[in-house]
Design an enzyme around this catalytic site. Structure first.
Site, PDB file in Angstrom:
ATOM      1  N   ARG A  83       0.822  -1.191   0.000  1.00 59.12           N
ATOM      2  CA  ARG A  83       0.000   0.000   0.000  1.00 59.12           C
ATOM      3  C   ARG A  83       0.864   1.253   0.000  1.00 59.12           C
ATOM      4  O   ARG A  83       1.763   1.405   0.805  1.00 59.12           O
ATOM      5  CB  ARG A  83      -0.872   0.023   1.251  1.00 59.12           C
ATOM      6  CG  ARG A  83      -1.688   1.276   1.323  1.00 59.12           C
ATOM      7  CD  ARG A  83      -2.737   1.185   2.394  1.00 59.12           C
ATOM      8  NE  ARG A  83      -3.621   2.312   2.236  1.00 59.12           N
ATOM      9  CZ  ARG A  83      -4.696   2.491   2.951  1.00 59.12           C
ATOM     10  NH1 ARG A  83      -5.038   1.612   3.842  1.00 59.12           N
ATOM     11  NH2 ARG A  83      -5.450   3.539   2.766  1.00 59.12           N
ATOM     12  N   ARG A  93      -6.169   3.867  -4.178  1.00 58.18           N
ATOM     13  CA  ARG A  93      -5.426   3.099  -3.184  1.00 58.18           C
ATOM     14  C   ARG A  93      -5.090   1.708  -3.696  1.00 58.18           C
ATOM     15  O   ARG A  93      -5.876   1.086  -4.401  1.00 58.18           O
ATOM     16  CB  ARG A  93      -6.155   3.046  -1.840  1.00 58.18           C
ATOM     17  CG  ARG A  93      -7.561   2.645  -1.906  1.00 58.18           C
ATOM     18  CD  ARG A  93      -8.622   3.707  -1.556  1.00 58.18           C
ATOM     19  NE  ARG A  93      -8.208   5.010  -1.106  1.00 58.18           N
ATOM     20  CZ  ARG A  93      -8.099   5.364   0.156  1.00 58.18           C
ATOM     21  NH1 ARG A  93      -8.319   4.517   1.116  1.00 58.18           N
ATOM     22  NH2 ARG A  93      -7.775   6.587   0.439  1.00 58.18           N
ATOM     23  N   ASP A  96      -7.070  -1.565   0.394  1.00 58.06           N
ATOM     24  CA  ASP A  96      -7.740  -1.060   1.582  1.00 58.06           C
ATOM     25  C   ASP A  96      -8.483  -2.214   2.234  1.00 58.06           C
ATOM     26  O   ASP A  96      -9.273  -2.885   1.566  1.00 58.06           O
ATOM     27  CB  ASP A  96      -8.801  -0.049   1.116  1.00 58.06           C
ATOM     28  CG  ASP A  96      -8.711   1.263   1.826  1.00 58.06           C
ATOM     29  OD1 ASP A  96      -7.924   1.391   2.777  1.00 58.06           O
ATOM     30  OD2 ASP A  96      -9.452   2.167   1.415  1.00 58.06           O
ATOM     31  N   ASP A  98     -11.088  -2.644   5.368  1.00 60.28           N
ATOM     32  CA  ASP A  98     -11.862  -1.924   6.382  1.00 60.28           C
ATOM     33  C   ASP A  98     -12.678  -2.910   7.215  1.00 60.28           C
ATOM     34  O   ASP A  98     -13.416  -3.731   6.650  1.00 60.28           O
ATOM     35  CB  ASP A  98     -12.839  -0.929   5.730  1.00 60.28           C
ATOM     36  CG  ASP A  98     -12.143   0.265   5.121  1.00 60.28           C
ATOM     37  OD1 ASP A  98     -11.055   0.633   5.611  1.00 60.28           O
ATOM     38  OD2 ASP A  98     -12.680   0.829   4.145  1.00 60.28           O
TER      39      ASP A  98
HETATM   40  N1  ROI Z   1     -14.737   3.744  -4.266  1.00 63.85           N
HETATM   41  C1  ROI Z   1     -15.037   2.468  -4.577  1.00 63.85           C
HETATM   42  N2  ROI Z   1     -15.818   2.211  -5.630  1.00 63.85           N
HETATM   43  N3  ROI Z   1     -14.558   1.413  -3.858  1.00 63.85           N
HETATM   44  C2  ROI Z   1     -13.758   1.619  -2.774  1.00 63.85           C
HETATM   45  O1  ROI Z   1     -13.341   0.630  -2.134  1.00 63.85           O
HETATM   46  C3  ROI Z   1     -13.434   2.935  -2.410  1.00 63.85           C
HETATM   47  N4  ROI Z   1     -12.652   3.204  -1.327  1.00 63.85           N
HETATM   48  C4  ROI Z   1     -12.376   4.446  -0.954  1.00 63.85           C
HETATM   49  C5  ROI Z   1     -12.928   5.639  -1.689  1.00 63.85           C
HETATM   50  C6  ROI Z   1     -11.773   6.508  -2.103  1.00 63.85           C
HETATM   51  C7  ROI Z   1     -13.878   6.385  -0.764  1.00 63.85           C
HETATM   52  N5  ROI Z   1     -13.663   5.281  -2.876  1.00 63.85           N
HETATM   53  C8  ROI Z   1     -13.951   4.001  -3.195  1.00 63.85           C
HETATM   54  O2  ROI Z   1     -11.646   4.644   0.124  1.00 63.85           O
END
Ligand code: ROI
Length: 160
Positions: A83, A93, A96, A98
């Site tokens: 990352r 990114r 990610d 979460d």
């Molecule tokens: N947009 C999409 N489609 N999928 C994501 O996982 C994602 N993650 C983010 C932001 C930048 C808000 N936009 C995203 O962190």
């Protein structure tokens, strides 16, 4: 053991490979059992539009880790797969992870807020979650099925 749900997102490098690697890493989490993972989905970027589409998925695990130890683990996996944190808010990114839900816990600390603050309105979280846990209730009593029913797909498509 507590059932936890983890969202996976990537839109840089080879997002399918990054998401797949992340899912494999979740299968090897300490003191945890991997339960299931959704399909991989392609989604339109939320945030600045001048960035590639994302690959998103949601995984379920049972874990004996506490929430912050689980966060340490997911951040380790993010780093392991290269990352690069960009300064831009909501910018692209590499990977990610979460923590969406941690049982029925509601936590607010500097490092971690659970349920994840955006999960109730993000199609790229709700549809994959509905695929693996359609009957799930959030701590506030809302159900994933109800939330999906009022959330536009915005081009979201299962790809693998
Ligand atoms: N947009 C999409 N489609 N999928 C994501 O996982 C994602 N993650 C983010 C932001 C930048 C808000 N936009 C995203 O962190």
């Amino acid at each position: 053991m507590i059932r936890a749900y983890i969202a996976i997102g990537s839109n840089l490098g080879n997002p399918v490979e990054k998401a797949t690697n992340a899912i494999d890493a979740l299968k090897r989490l300490p003191d945890s059992t991997f339960i299931s993972c959704s399909s991989l989905y392609s989604s339109k970027p939320m945030g600045p539009a001048d960035q590639p589409d994302y690959v998103n998925a949601v995984a379920a695990i049972d874990t004996a880790l506490n929430p912050l130890d689980l966060l340490d683990q997911t951040q380790r996996i993010e780093l392991e797969f290269g990352r690069e944190r960009k300064d831009e808010r909501w910018g692209p990114r590499t990977l990610d992870l979460d923590i969406l839900l941690f049982g029925d816990f509601q936590l607010e600390s500097e490092r971690l807020t659970v349920p994840h603050y955006g999960m109730k309105v993000r199609e790229f979280v709700l549809y994959p979650l509905a695929e693996i846990a359609p009957d799930l209730h959030l701590p506030d009593g809302s159900t994933v099925a109800e939330l999906v029913a009022v959330t536009d797909k915005n081009g979201l498509t299962a790809i693998a």
